[in-house]
Design a protein around this motif. Structure first.
Motif, short mmCIF file in Angstrom:
data_model
loop_
_atom_site.label_atom_id
_atom_site.label_comp_id
_atom_site.label_asym_id
_atom_site.label_seq_id
_atom_site.Cartn_x
_atom_site.Cartn_y
_atom_site.Cartn_z
N GLN A 182 0.84 -1.21 0.00
CA GLN A 182 0.00 0.00 0.00
C GLN A 182 0.86 1.24 0.00
OE1 GLN A 182 -2.58 -0.64 3.41
NE2 GLN A 182 -4.32 -0.69 2.03
N GLY A 183 1.93 1.20 0.77
CA GLY A 183 2.81 2.35 0.85
C GLY A 183 3.58 2.60 -0.45
N LEU A 184 3.83 1.53 -1.21
CA LEU A 184 4.63 1.67 -2.41
C LEU A 184 3.82 1.86 -3.69
CD1 LEU A 184 7.28 -1.08 -1.67
CD2 LEU A 184 7.58 1.39 -1.51
N LEU A 185 2.59 1.39 -3.67
CA LEU A 185 1.76 1.53 -4.87
C LEU A 185 1.31 2.97 -5.06
CD1 LEU A 185 -0.61 -1.56 -4.88
CD2 LEU A 185 1.02 -0.93 -6.63
N LYS A 186 1.26 3.36 -6.30
CA LYS A 186 0.79 4.69 -6.63
C LYS A 186 -0.73 4.68 -6.65
CE LYS A 186 0.96 7.96 -10.45
NZ LYS A 186 1.45 8.14 -11.83
N GLU A 187 -1.32 5.39 -5.74
CA GLU A 187 -2.77 5.51 -5.67
C GLU A 187 -3.47 4.16 -5.79
OE1 GLU A 187 -3.72 8.18 -8.81
OE2 GLU A 187 -2.55 9.80 -7.95
N PRO A 188 -3.25 3.25 -4.82
CA PRO A 188 -3.78 1.90 -4.96
C PRO A 188 -5.31 1.83 -5.05
CG PRO A 188 -2.99 2.26 -2.74
CD PRO A 188 -2.54 3.43 -3.56
N PHE A 189 -6.00 2.77 -4.51
CA PHE A 189 -7.46 2.72 -4.53
C PHE A 189 -8.04 3.90 -5.30
CE2 PHE A 189 -6.13 0.63 -0.56
CZ PHE A 189 -6.54 -0.65 -0.89
N LYS A 190 -7.29 4.39 -6.27
CA LYS A 190 -7.72 5.57 -7.01
C LYS A 190 -9.06 5.36 -7.70
CE LYS A 190 -6.43 8.59 -10.80
NZ LYS A 190 -5.49 8.80 -11.89
N ASP A 191 -9.19 4.26 -8.43
CA ASP A 191 -10.39 4.05 -9.23
C ASP A 191 -11.47 3.25 -8.50
OD1 ASP A 191 -9.29 5.44 -11.38
OD2 ASP A 191 -8.22 3.64 -12.04
N SER A 192 -11.06 2.35 -7.64
CA SER A 192 -12.04 1.57 -6.87
C SER A 192 -11.30 0.85 -5.75
CB SER A 192 -12.74 0.55 -7.77
OG SER A 192 -11.87 -0.51 -8.07
N ASP A 193 -12.06 0.29 -4.85
CA ASP A 193 -11.42 -0.48 -3.79
C ASP A 193 -11.18 -1.93 -4.20
OD1 ASP A 193 -13.97 -1.43 -3.76
OD2 ASP A 193 -14.30 -1.08 -1.62
N GLU A 194 -11.44 -2.25 -5.47
CA GLU A 194 -11.17 -3.60 -5.98
C GLU A 194 -9.80 -3.66 -6.65
OE1 GLU A 194 -14.39 -4.68 -8.49
OE2 GLU A 194 -15.87 -4.49 -6.89
N ASN A 195 -9.10 -2.56 -6.68
CA ASN A 195 -7.79 -2.48 -7.31
C ASN A 195 -6.70 -2.92 -6.34
OD1 ASN A 195 -5.70 -1.84 -8.99
ND2 ASN A 195 -5.77 0.35 -8.59
N HIS A 196 -6.79 -4.16 -5.88
CA HIS A 196 -5.88 -4.61 -4.85
C HIS A 196 -5.13 -5.88 -5.24
CE1 HIS A 196 -9.55 -6.91 -4.19
NE2 HIS A 196 -8.76 -7.85 -3.76
N ASN A 197 -5.21 -6.34 -6.46
CA ASN A 197 -4.60 -7.61 -6.85
C ASN A 197 -3.09 -7.62 -6.65
OD1 ASN A 197 -7.02 -8.74 -7.49
ND2 ASN A 197 -6.89 -8.27 -9.67
N GLU A 198 -2.40 -6.55 -7.01
CA GLU A 198 -0.95 -6.52 -6.81
C GLU A 198 -0.59 -6.64 -5.34
OE1 GLU A 198 1.50 -3.84 -9.53
OE2 GLU A 198 -0.48 -2.90 -9.54
N MET A 199 -1.33 -5.95 -4.50
CA MET A 199 -1.07 -6.02 -3.06
C MET A 199 -1.35 -7.42 -2.53
SD MET A 199 -2.42 -2.37 -1.64
CE MET A 199 -4.00 -2.43 -2.48
N MET A 200 -2.44 -8.02 -3.00
CA MET A 200 -2.79 -9.37 -2.55
C MET A 200 -1.73 -10.38 -2.97
SD MET A 200 -4.93 -11.25 -0.92
CE MET A 200 -6.48 -10.37 -0.85
N GLU A 201 -1.26 -10.29 -4.21
CA GLU A 201 -0.23 -11.22 -4.67
C GLU A 201 1.06 -11.05 -3.88
OE1 GLU A 201 -0.55 -13.76 -6.77
OE2 GLU A 201 -2.67 -13.24 -6.83
#
Ligand SMILES: [Zn+2]
Length: 87
Positions: free
Chosen positions: A4-23
């Motif tokens: 979360q700290g490293l991703l650029k705007e992880p929830f910018k478009d929706s809260d479903e944009n979490h696949n990279e974090m989950m992996e």
């Protein structure tokens, strides 16, 4: 939280944009699980594997990140498997 700290705007478009974090989190949990099983089997820490081609899960692995066109990539953050070093 690392992702979360490293991703650029992880929830910018929706809260479903979490696949990279989950992996990333699942890869880290797999490494941790293998590491702890290694202790159960009697293996000690290896403090050099991270700098030797990820030779052992018994090191303290940190995520290997790549910077591509200004974005941090996580695809190769953690290795899979136990590594070649077993003693
Ligand atoms: Zn340990």
């Amino acid at each position: 939280m690392i992702a979360q700290g490293l991703l650029k705007e992880p929830f910018k478009d929706s809260d479903e944009n979490h696949n990279e974090m989950m992996e990333l989190a699942l890869a880290r949990i797999r490494q941790l699980g293998a590491h702890e099983v290694g202790h159960t089997l009697g293996f000690a820490h290896n403090f050099a594997a991270s700098t030797n081609d990820r030779a052992s899960v018994m090191d303290y692995p940190h995520p290997r990140l790549e910077l591509v066109e200004g974005e941090i990539r996580f695809e190769d953050a953690y290795d899979a498997g136990m590594g070649a070093w077993m003693i």
